[in-house]
Write a protein that holds these residues in place. Structure first.
Motif, mmCIF file in Angstrom:
data_model
loop_
_atom_site.group_PDB
_atom_site.id
_atom_site.type_symbol
_atom_site.label_atom_id
_atom_site.label_comp_id
_atom_site.label_asym_id
_atom_site.label_seq_id
_atom_site.Cartn_x
_atom_site.Cartn_y
_atom_site.Cartn_z
ATOM 1 N N ALA A 148 -17.665 48.285 -37.682
ATOM 2 C CA ALA A 148 -17.725 47.284 -38.752
ATOM 3 C C ALA A 148 -17.551 45.884 -38.179
ATOM 4 O O ALA A 148 -16.762 45.667 -37.257
ATOM 5 N N PRO A 149 -18.265 44.910 -38.698
ATOM 6 C CA PRO A 149 -18.148 43.549 -38.162
ATOM 7 C C PRO A 149 -16.798 42.933 -38.502
ATOM 8 O O PRO A 149 -16.189 43.245 -39.519
ATOM 9 N N LYS A 150 -16.346 42.068 -37.660
ATOM 10 C CA LYS A 150 -15.064 41.395 -37.876
ATOM 11 C C LYS A 150 -15.246 40.280 -38.893
ATOM 12 O O LYS A 150 -16.370 39.824 -39.146
ATOM 13 N N ASP A 155 -11.713 34.494 -34.732
ATOM 14 C CA ASP A 155 -11.406 33.677 -33.551
ATOM 15 C C ASP A 155 -10.443 32.547 -33.894
ATOM 16 O O ASP A 155 -9.562 32.191 -33.090
ATOM 17 N N LEU A 156 -10.524 32.017 -35.113
ATOM 18 C CA LEU A 156 -9.583 30.973 -35.523
ATOM 19 C C LEU A 156 -8.182 31.554 -35.668
ATOM 20 O O LEU A 156 -7.195 30.955 -35.242
ATOM 21 N N ARG A 157 -8.106 32.759 -36.248
ATOM 22 C CA ARG A 157 -6.797 33.404 -36.383
ATOM 23 C C ARG A 157 -6.188 33.690 -35.016
ATOM 24 O O ARG A 157 -4.990 33.514 -34.818
ATOM 25 N N ARG A 158 -7.001 34.140 -34.115
ATOM 26 C CA ARG A 158 -6.501 34.435 -32.770
ATOM 27 C C ARG A 158 -5.935 33.180 -32.119
ATOM 28 O O ARG A 158 -4.866 33.214 -31.493
ATOM 29 N N ASP A 159 -6.618 32.060 -32.244
ATOM 30 C CA ASP A 159 -6.183 30.821 -31.609
ATOM 31 C C ASP A 159 -4.911 30.259 -32.246
ATOM 32 O O ASP A 159 -4.093 29.634 -31.569
ATOM 33 N N VAL A 160 -4.718 30.480 -33.532
ATOM 34 C CA VAL A 160 -3.591 29.892 -34.248
ATOM 35 C C VAL A 160 -2.400 30.850 -34.304
ATOM 36 O O VAL A 160 -1.309 30.459 -34.714
#
Length: 199
Positions: A148-150, A155-160
């Motif tokens: 399933a696609p993310k 990527d924003l959540r990962r960075d923050v």
């Protein structure tokens, strides 16, 4: 024309220009004679070397012939040694017949005499497979979930995420501090009411 001084190399003499006053023809004839003499001396040196090489080869051949002859003399047995060797050969043949013990590990012979030499199969130690003894995995994940696609903002959540974790800790500390202050306030108010009742 002057001849080169003794001790000077012939190469220097050969590279000298034609002296003035010496006709060109005589100069070239002398040069040819010198070269012919050099060639002859070189050929005589080579012939001497070839003679020495041939002489060394001949002496080496003679030595090899002498060594072969000595080796043949060493290998030819005497009559006494022939008799002793024949006795030993007979004894060895008898020992081989007695000691002929054929062992068959994987082959079953048809001859009854040879079946005595059949060995029992070796007993192998028991082997426990570590994969079989290991417990089965508790949780099986559905492989289609990974397809399933993310979410588009992953990527924003990962960075923050680091900043969010730090903010969460600060929030928890602030909540604890507020709860402590409220508890102190309640105790002070409860302590003030108890004094009024006592009076």
């Amino acid at each position: 024309y002057e001849k080169p001084a003794p001790g000077r190399s012939e190469a220097v003499a050969e590279n000298q220009p034609r002296p003035v006053g010496l006709p060109r023809r005589q100069f070239h004839l002398r040069r040819r004679r010198r070269r012919a003499a050099q060639k002859l001396s070189y050929q005589s040196e080579m012939a001497a070397e070839e003679d020495s090489i041939e002489q060394a080869a001949a002496t080496r051949r003679e030595r090899l012939r002498a060594l072969r002859a000595a080796q043949e003399l060493m290998n030819t047995p005497d009559e006494d040694t022939n008799q002793a060797e024949s006795k030993k050969d007979k004894e060895d043949a008898m020992d081989e017949e007695e000691a002929l013990n054929v062992k068959f590990r994987n082959y079953v012979p048809h001859d009854k005499q040879l079946q005595e030499g059949k060995l029992a199969p070796p007993e192998l130690p028991k082997f426990e497979d570590p994969i079989v003894t290991a417990p089965p995995p508790e949780k099986k994940e559905d492989p289609f979930l990974n397809i399933a696609p993310k979410k588009p903002n992953w990527d924003l959540r990962r960075d923050v995420q680091k900043r969010l974790d730090k903010l969460e800790r600060r929030t928890q500390k602030a909540l604890c501090k507020l709860l402590e202050e409220e508890e102190k306030q309640r105790l002070l108010e409860a302590g003030g009411e108890d004094e009024d009742m006592l009076d």
